[in-house]
Design an enzyme around this catalytic site. Structure first.
Site, PDB file in Angstrom:
ATOM      1  N   LYS A 175     -36.255  -6.882  -4.334  1.00  0.00           N
ATOM      2  CA  LYS A 175     -36.576  -6.374  -2.997  1.00  0.00           C
ATOM      3  C   LYS A 175     -37.730  -7.172  -2.384  1.00  0.00           C
ATOM      4  O   LYS A 175     -38.549  -7.744  -3.109  1.00  0.00           O
ATOM      5  CB  LYS A 175     -36.874  -4.874  -3.035  1.00  0.00           C
ATOM      6  CG  LYS A 175     -38.136  -4.507  -3.714  1.00  0.00           C
ATOM      7  CD  LYS A 175     -38.463  -3.025  -3.524  1.00  0.00           C
ATOM      8  CE  LYS A 175     -39.825  -2.776  -4.170  1.00  0.00           C
ATOM      9  NZ  LYS A 175     -40.370  -1.473  -4.019  1.00  0.00           N
ATOM     10  N   LYS A 207     -43.727  -1.442 -12.537  1.00  0.00           N
ATOM     11  CA  LYS A 207     -45.096  -1.927 -12.325  1.00  0.00           C
ATOM     12  C   LYS A 207     -45.822  -2.149 -13.647  1.00  0.00           C
ATOM     13  O   LYS A 207     -46.609  -3.077 -13.780  1.00  0.00           O
ATOM     14  CB  LYS A 207     -45.885  -0.931 -11.465  1.00  0.00           C
ATOM     15  CG  LYS A 207     -45.507  -0.995  -9.998  1.00  0.00           C
ATOM     16  CD  LYS A 207     -46.489  -0.234  -9.142  1.00  0.00           C
ATOM     17  CE  LYS A 207     -46.058  -0.249  -7.691  1.00  0.00           C
ATOM     18  NZ  LYS A 207     -46.782   0.711  -6.870  1.00  0.00           N
ATOM     19  N   LYS A 266     -44.682  -6.829  -1.019  1.00  0.00           N
ATOM     20  CA  LYS A 266     -46.014  -7.361  -0.715  1.00  0.00           C
ATOM     21  C   LYS A 266     -46.570  -8.107  -1.915  1.00  0.00           C
ATOM     22  O   LYS A 266     -47.449  -8.939  -1.774  1.00  0.00           O
ATOM     23  CB  LYS A 266     -47.003  -6.204  -0.463  1.00  0.00           C
ATOM     24  CG  LYS A 266     -46.686  -5.326   0.699  1.00  0.00           C
ATOM     25  CD  LYS A 266     -47.634  -4.115   0.761  1.00  0.00           C
ATOM     26  CE  LYS A 266     -46.966  -2.985   1.492  1.00  0.00           C
ATOM     27  NZ  LYS A 266     -47.767  -1.820   1.749  1.00  0.00           N
TER      28      LYS A 266
HETATM   29  P1  TYM Z   1     -45.401   1.433   0.358  1.00  0.00           P
HETATM   30  O1  TYM Z   1     -46.611   1.103   1.148  1.00  0.00           O
HETATM   31  O2  TYM Z   1     -45.182   0.706  -0.925  1.00  0.00           O
HETATM   32  O3  TYM Z   1     -44.106   1.251   1.247  1.00  0.00           O
HETATM   33  C1  TYM Z   1     -44.072   1.798   2.552  1.00  0.00           C
HETATM   34  C2  TYM Z   1     -42.633   2.055   2.978  1.00  0.00           C
HETATM   35  O4  TYM Z   1     -41.901   0.825   3.047  1.00  0.00           O
HETATM   36  C3  TYM Z   1     -40.670   0.976   2.338  1.00  0.00           C
HETATM   37  N1  TYM Z   1     -40.298  -0.342   1.773  1.00  0.00           N
HETATM   38  C4  TYM Z   1     -39.099  -0.914   1.952  1.00  0.00           C
HETATM   39  N2  TYM Z   1     -38.010  -0.523   2.633  1.00  0.00           N
HETATM   40  C5  TYM Z   1     -36.940  -1.352   2.648  1.00  0.00           C
HETATM   41  N3  TYM Z   1     -36.917  -2.549   2.002  1.00  0.00           N
HETATM   42  C6  TYM Z   1     -37.991  -2.985   1.294  1.00  0.00           C
HETATM   43  N4  TYM Z   1     -37.972  -4.171   0.681  1.00  0.00           N
HETATM   44  C7  TYM Z   1     -39.157  -2.150   1.255  1.00  0.00           C
HETATM   45  N5  TYM Z   1     -40.385  -2.267   0.667  1.00  0.00           N
HETATM   46  C8  TYM Z   1     -41.069  -1.142   1.001  1.00  0.00           C
HETATM   47  C9  TYM Z   1     -40.974   1.987   1.255  1.00  0.00           C
HETATM   48  O5  TYM Z   1     -39.788   2.592   0.786  1.00  0.00           O
HETATM   49  C10 TYM Z   1     -41.867   2.947   2.006  1.00  0.00           C
HETATM   50  O6  TYM Z   1     -41.089   3.878   2.755  1.00  0.00           O
HETATM   51  N6  TYM Z   1     -44.811   5.617  -2.094  1.00  0.00           N
HETATM   52  C11 TYM Z   1     -44.828   5.223  -0.679  1.00  0.00           C
HETATM   53  C12 TYM Z   1     -46.088   5.681   0.030  1.00  0.00           C
HETATM   54  C13 TYM Z   1     -46.247   7.167   0.113  1.00  0.00           C
HETATM   55  C14 TYM Z   1     -45.368   8.084   0.768  1.00  0.00           C
HETATM   56  C15 TYM Z   1     -45.975   9.379   0.600  1.00  0.00           C
HETATM   57  C16 TYM Z   1     -44.179   7.941   1.477  1.00  0.00           C
HETATM   58  C17 TYM Z   1     -47.260   7.906  -0.409  1.00  0.00           C
HETATM   59  N7  TYM Z   1     -47.110   9.214  -0.119  1.00  0.00           N
HETATM   60  C18 TYM Z   1     -45.368  10.506   1.133  1.00  0.00           C
HETATM   61  C19 TYM Z   1     -43.582   9.095   1.983  1.00  0.00           C
HETATM   62  C20 TYM Z   1     -44.168  10.355   1.817  1.00  0.00           C
HETATM   63  C21 TYM Z   1     -44.628   3.727  -0.603  1.00  0.00           C
HETATM   64  O7  TYM Z   1     -43.693   3.226  -1.144  1.00  0.00           O
HETATM   65  O8  TYM Z   1     -45.507   2.992   0.102  1.00  0.00           O
END
Ligand code: TYM
Length: 344
Positions: free
Chosen positions: A206, A122, A209
């Protein structure tokens, strides 16, 4: 003489996960996480959070944040998370997340965070201009999980390193405060073909968003025509689909589309290739687009219905916050006592 291993964690098995309210959710979020949130409900006590504290690491968006927060909650419910059983709540509504994150800031080491690849990706070459919050993002994530002593965390593969950090923080807290077995070492639940959904145009990136082109991803709210158009334009090659998994090697974009089909239909990749092996993309792509449209349309319809009634969503989120707080507060009180804070 070797030290005896610390006692294993003996508390209840609990699932925790979260998603950020930044832009709309896409197929990667659905297959990597949300579909698993739904499937785990019958097996564990589940807590699902909308992580708005994490979202502000991407910059302020005060006019939109609350609406986007409700939208993610609506997506959880529309996909099948049942608020009567699972807890659905907003991270900033339970202040203990920030409080535990501070304690963990004093546990985690700079070197541990400097190794986090997501921050490096990032920040690029501008690490010194990034907020401290973005650097600290995985420590807050560890606090989210451990505030509930969660034992299982369904996430996509990109979160593996953050989960390892959560385990390191839990272990170091348990050691430093002489509290063996106090925090569990949370297990990531990552397996399956949906764990890493790639960009439709470039199979090495990947699905995300933040990609400027909407053609690279399927959004949960895309209609059938949009899905068909995006799938038809997805990068492939002139060869037919292989008969076996081995034939996917070196064909990242094809592997991704087959993985999406498998994850979406809850079948194995082998099984999908048994059906489509030897066939061309002129057959496979329309079948994939139809499958996606059929599965996503009811979710999108339900999301629209829920989003039209923010008061009803707010009622679910406030009750979720009360239930979350009821679990978090005694755990935080115990942390305060272990740390030695006045009045604890
Ligand atoms: P976020 O909002 O970026 O992503 C949410 C979830 O979507 C999964 N993800 C994917 N899985 C497969 N292929 C992809 N291309 C892809 N893009 C996103 C992410 O792995 C995630 O599971 N850091 C976390 C948010 C968070 C969290 C937590 C998760 C904050 N606190 C505690 C678990 C436990 C995240 O990536 O959000």
């Amino acid at each position: 003489m070797t030290d005896a291993p610390p006692p294993p964690y003996a508390g209840p098995q609990r699932v925790f996960s979260g998603m950020q309210p930044t832009n709309g959710l896409h197929l990667g979020n659905y297959l990597g996480a949300l579909q698993k949130f739904v499937a785990l409900q019958g097996k564990y006590e589940c807590i699902y959070c909308v992580v708005d504290l994490h979202a502000i690491t991407a910059g302020p968006d005060p006019k939109e944040l609350a609406a986007k927060t409700r939208e993610v909650a609506a997506a959880y419910i529309a996909a099948g998370v049942d608020p009567a059983h699972s807890i659905i709540f907003v991270q900033s509504a339970v202040r203990e997340h920030s409080e535990l994150a501070w304690v963990f800031n004093c546990i985690a080491r700079m070197g541990w965070l400097e190794r986090m690849t997501q921050f490096k990706d990032k920040a690029g070459k501008h690490a010194e201009r990034m907020s401290v919050g973005l650097f600290d993002y995985p420590v807050l994530q560890a606090a989210d999980i451990l505030l509930y002593k969660a034992t299982h965390v369904p996430v996509g593969e990109d979160q593996k390193q953050h989960l390892e950090l959560s385990r390191d923080i839990a272990q170091k807290f348990n050691n430093d405060y002489e509290a063996p077995g106090f925090f569990p070492l949370p297990e990531p639940l990552i397996q399956g073909p949906g764990a890493r959904i790639m960009n439709l145009r470039e199979g090495t990136k990947k699905m995300s968003k933040s990609d400027p082109s909407d053609m690279t991803r399927i959004n949960l709210t895309d209609d059938a025509d949009t899905i068909m158009n995006k799938v038809k334009k997805a990068t492939t090659d002139p060869l037919p689909l292989p008969e076996t998994k081995e034939g996917l090697a070196g064909r990242a974009e094809v592997e991704n589309l087959v993985g999406i089909y498998a994850a979406m239909s809850e079948r194995s990749v082998d099984d999908v290739l048994l059906e489509f092996g030897g066939k061309g993309f002129g057959v496979f792509k329309p079948a994939l687009a139809e499958l996606l449209a059929a599965k996503l349309a009811p979710i999108a319809t339900e999301m629209r219905r829920l989003n039209a009634d923010p008061a009803a969503l707010d009622a679910i989120l406030s009750s979720g916050a009360d239930r979350a707080r009821a679990i978090a507060a005694p755990i935080m009180a115990e942390v305060r006592e272990r740390v030695g804070f006045w009045g604890a």
